[in-house]
Structures are given as C-alpha cells and as structure tokens.
Write a protein that holds these residues in place. Structure first.
Motif, short mmCIF file in Angstrom:
data_model
loop_
_atom_site.label_atom_id
_atom_site.label_comp_id
_atom_site.label_asym_id
_atom_site.label_seq_id
_atom_site.Cartn_x
_atom_site.Cartn_y
_atom_site.Cartn_z
N ALA A 79 17.99 -4.62 3.59
CA ALA A 79 17.80 -5.98 3.11
C ALA A 79 16.37 -6.42 3.40
O ALA A 79 15.84 -6.18 4.49
N VAL A 80 15.74 -7.05 2.41
CA VAL A 80 14.38 -7.57 2.54
C VAL A 80 14.45 -9.09 2.40
O VAL A 80 14.83 -9.59 1.34
N VAL A 81 14.08 -9.79 3.47
CA VAL A 81 14.10 -11.26 3.47
C VAL A 81 12.68 -11.75 3.62
O VAL A 81 12.00 -11.42 4.59
N VAL A 82 12.21 -12.55 2.66
CA VAL A 82 10.87 -13.13 2.73
C VAL A 82 10.99 -14.57 3.22
O VAL A 82 11.78 -15.35 2.67
N THR A 83 10.22 -14.92 4.25
CA THR A 83 10.30 -16.27 4.83
C THR A 83 8.98 -17.00 4.75
O THR A 83 7.90 -16.39 4.78
N TYR A 84 9.09 -18.33 4.68
CA TYR A 84 7.92 -19.20 4.71
C TYR A 84 8.38 -20.55 5.25
O TYR A 84 9.06 -21.30 4.55
N HIS A 85 8.09 -20.83 6.49
CA HIS A 85 8.56 -22.05 7.17
C HIS A 85 10.07 -22.25 6.94
O HIS A 85 10.48 -23.28 6.41
N PRO A 86 10.89 -21.28 7.32
CA PRO A 86 12.32 -21.37 7.03
C PRO A 86 13.02 -22.44 7.87
O PRO A 86 12.55 -22.81 8.95
N GLU A 87 14.14 -22.90 7.36
CA GLU A 87 15.01 -23.76 8.15
C GLU A 87 15.77 -22.86 9.13
O GLU A 87 16.55 -22.00 8.70
N PRO A 88 15.55 -23.01 10.44
CA PRO A 88 16.06 -22.03 11.41
C PRO A 88 17.55 -21.76 11.32
O PRO A 88 17.97 -20.60 11.35
N GLU A 89 18.36 -22.80 11.20
CA GLU A 89 19.80 -22.57 11.21
C GLU A 89 20.26 -21.80 9.98
O GLU A 89 21.15 -20.96 10.07
N LEU A 90 19.66 -22.12 8.83
CA LEU A 90 20.03 -21.40 7.61
C LEU A 90 19.62 -19.95 7.69
O LEU A 90 20.38 -19.04 7.31
N LEU A 91 18.42 -19.71 8.18
CA LEU A 91 17.95 -18.33 8.31
C LEU A 91 18.81 -17.55 9.29
O LEU A 91 19.16 -16.39 9.05
N GLN A 128 7.93 -9.35 -0.93
CA GLN A 128 8.97 -8.39 -1.29
C GLN A 128 8.42 -6.97 -1.31
O GLN A 128 9.07 -6.04 -0.81
N ASN A 129 7.23 -6.82 -1.84
CA ASN A 129 6.65 -5.47 -1.95
C ASN A 129 6.36 -4.86 -0.58
O ASN A 129 6.50 -3.65 -0.39
N ARG A 130 5.96 -5.70 0.36
CA ARG A 130 5.74 -5.17 1.72
C ARG A 130 7.06 -4.77 2.37
O ARG A 130 7.13 -3.78 3.09
N GLY A 131 8.09 -5.53 2.09
CA GLY A 131 9.41 -5.16 2.60
C GLY A 131 9.93 -3.89 1.97
O GLY A 131 10.52 -3.03 2.65
N ILE A 132 9.72 -3.73 0.67
CA ILE A 132 10.16 -2.52 -0.02
C ILE A 132 9.42 -1.30 0.53
O ILE A 132 10.01 -0.23 0.74
N ALA A 133 8.11 -1.46 0.79
CA ALA A 133 7.33 -0.34 1.35
C ALA A 133 7.86 0.05 2.72
O ALA A 133 7.95 1.25 3.05
N TRP A 134 8.21 -0.94 3.54
CA TRP A 134 8.77 -0.66 4.87
C TRP A 134 10.09 0.09 4.73
O TRP A 134 10.36 1.05 5.45
N ALA A 135 10.92 -0.36 3.77
CA ALA A 135 12.23 0.27 3.58
C ALA A 135 12.08 1.72 3.14
O ALA A 135 12.87 2.59 3.54
N ARG A 136 11.09 2.00 2.32
CA ARG A 136 10.85 3.38 1.90
C ARG A 136 10.58 4.28 3.12
O ARG A 136 11.07 5.40 3.20
N LEU A 162 16.53 -10.87 -0.65
CA LEU A 162 17.16 -12.12 -0.25
C LEU A 162 16.11 -13.20 0.00
O LEU A 162 15.04 -12.92 0.56
N ASP A 163 16.42 -14.44 -0.41
CA ASP A 163 15.63 -15.59 -0.04
C ASP A 163 16.07 -16.10 1.33
O ASP A 163 17.20 -15.84 1.77
N GLN A 164 15.23 -16.88 1.96
CA GLN A 164 15.50 -17.34 3.33
C GLN A 164 16.64 -18.35 3.43
O GLN A 164 17.18 -18.55 4.50
N ASP A 165 17.02 -18.97 2.31
CA ASP A 165 18.06 -20.00 2.36
C ASP A 165 19.32 -19.61 1.61
O ASP A 165 20.14 -20.46 1.27
N SER A 166 19.48 -18.32 1.30
CA SER A 166 20.68 -17.84 0.63
C SER A 166 21.67 -17.32 1.66
O SER A 166 21.29 -16.64 2.60
N ILE A 167 22.94 -17.63 1.45
CA ILE A 167 23.98 -17.18 2.38
C ILE A 167 25.00 -16.33 1.62
O ILE A 167 25.80 -16.85 0.83
N PRO A 168 25.00 -15.02 1.83
CA PRO A 168 25.96 -14.16 1.13
C PRO A 168 27.35 -14.26 1.75
O PRO A 168 27.50 -14.50 2.95
#
Length: 307
Positions: A9-21, A77-85, A95-101
C-alpha cells in the motif's frame, strides 16, 4: 514465484488529519504485505506522529519517506511505487490520507483481479465502490460515450464487477507490471485529474478498468459539499480550483482523452466557473485562480503553481 501477491500500500500524506490517518493505517495494514507512507512536506508535528507509528513495532513492513516539500500527488505515488519495487512487490494499492477501506476491501479487490486475469482480460486496475463519508452516498462507476456518461450503480447487484473508464486513484489496486506498460502517474499535473489521465492512458493502450461493487471504501471529495437542486457540488480551495481547471484543459488536448468526457466535462467546467465566481466565497480568488489555470493550460505550463 508464490501464488500469493506481495501487495504494498502506498499512502501519500500532506498535513493529514491524525485520527483519520491512524484509522486508515490500522485498517489497511492487516490487509497488505507492506505499507509505505510518502509525506509531501507536512509540518514537524505531523511528521513526528507518523515517525512514532513507523517505529512502533507494527507487524508488517512499514516505512516512511519524507520528501521535505510538496512534490504533488503523482510524484509522491511514484516514490512509493519505486520503494515497493525494491521490496519485490507484485501489486500496488494506492491510497489517499483520508480514505478508510472496509476490513475486507483488499481481499475483494484481489479476488476480482484474479477472476479477471483467469479470464484473460487485460486489466490495468480494479477499484472499490466509493462511499462519501459525509453523505453516505455511493459513487457509480462511469463509462464515457459520445452522448455523455453512463453511470453504472452497484445498488441492484452488490457483488458485480463494473467495467469503467475511470477509477479514483485512492483504493486502486494495480499489478506493478502494468506500470511498466502504461507508465507512471504524470508528475507534471501535480494534483487533480492525475488518476483521470492515467486511466485514459491505460484505456487507450487496450487495458480495461473494473469497479468492484463488493469492495467498499469511505472517501471524501473536496473541502465541503453543497447542493444546488439535484446537483451535488464539491467545494475546493482557490489553489485547487487552479489545478482542476488547468489540468482538465490539458487533458482536452490529449489524443487519448475520450471525446465523450470532454463534451460533458466542458459543460461542467463552465457551470463551475460561473458558480464559484458568483456564488461561493472567496469569489474573487476563485475566479482569479481558475483564469490562471486556463492561461497556464494553453501555454503548456505544468508542475506546481507559482504566482
């Protein structure tokens, strides 16, 4: 090679809401093999919190990449994909920082992908049914045609797979080999319509996209929602109005963008230009930023907005 996919899973954050994240991470970690958070320049308070989670002995591989500044959603996202590789991952869950699966979302997506692959269908990605966290309304899966948009709801068949022309990037499950064929998300768009562009590109190359009705994820679009008659509008900040306007006009110029989408989106763009200029505050800032987006689209300017 193991039959069990190595799913990151690749999650990109930018000043996220802590509880949601925190809720997102706790929900998705049991469903994946590894997870990487790519932080796009959050303040020290947010970063300290994320660092504490990444060092707390979680049972799965959990890493944090700090970019130091806002590089945009695609670059993150691309940096996360590179790490996953580098971890040997076979599949990527964006995944976005405020999405809850839902707790079984990933399982439903994986099963759908296996089913489609077994039928030798060239699938670029599968994605969940999105439920707005505020209105509780489910978004349909859409197909663009010459006469507008066909909206395929999951209401009558909650177990169905719906072929679609577009998937929101958050919740999208992609075999990593697809990125080799289609390419990565376009960093020049920075934010907004990044997922739209990638989906249009994939479709133009013969790949298909499917929405999985049984996979559910809570998701929010925009800062606020408003109703004008039967229409639901998502309100964004003036800077987001810039990116939305610029990037939609940039997509109009791409040979692989569906003509049906251009027709219906142009009407929507004009409607929003009038509404956000005349109705929703800050009106002057909205109209200025949208006009700058129009200007930059036709001069070919991409990347981060600079005054």
């Amino acid at each position: 090679m193991s039959d069990t996919p190595l799913l990151c899973a690749v999650v990109v954050t930018y000043h996220p809401e802590p509880e949601l994240l925190k809720q997102l991470l706790e929900t998705v970690l049991p469903q994946v093999t590894a997870l990487v958070v790519v932080d796009n320049g959050s303040d020290e308070q947010h970063l300290s919190l994320i660092r504490s989670w990444s060092l707390s002995g979680l049972p799965k591989v959990f890493s944090l990449i700090e970019t130091g500044k806002n590089l945009g959603i695609a670059a993150g996202q691309n940096r996360g994909i590179a790490w996953a590789r580098k971890q040997g991952s076979s599949h990527i869950l964006l995944l976005d920082q405020d999405s809850i699966p839902a707790t079984d979302m990933v399982k439903a997506l994986q099963e759908a992908l296996v089913d489609l692959s077994n039928r030798r269908i060239p699938v670029a990605a599968v994605g969940p049914r999105l439920v707005d966290r505020r209105t509780k309304r489910s978004s349909p899966f859409v197909v663009f045609n010459w006469f507008g948009v066909t909206r395929n709801s999951c209401a009558r068949d909650p177990g169905a797979l719906r072929q679609t022309d577009f998937l929101v990037s958050s919740g999208m499950l992609v075999p990593i080999s697809v990125f080799d064929d289609v390419g990565l998300p376009e960093e020049g768009l920075f934010i907004d319509n990044v997922d739209m562009e990638w989906c249009f590109r994939a479709r133009s190359m013969g790949f298909l996209l499917y929405g999985v009705c049984s996979a559910v994820m809570l998701h929010s679009v925009g800062d606020q929602i408003f109703r004008i008659g039967p229409r639901v509008l998502h309100r964004h900040s003036p800077i987001r109005q810039y990116y939305i306007m610029r990037n939609r006009l940039l997509l109009y110029q791409r040979s692989y963008t569906p003509f049906g989408w251009i027709v219906q989106d142009a009407a929507r763009a004009l409607f929003k230009l009038l509404v956000f200029a005349l109705v929703f505050a800050p009106r002057w800032q909205n109209i200025c930023m949208m006009c700058r987006g129009i200007r930059d689209a036709y001069t070919g300017k991409v990347g981060e907005y600079r005054a």
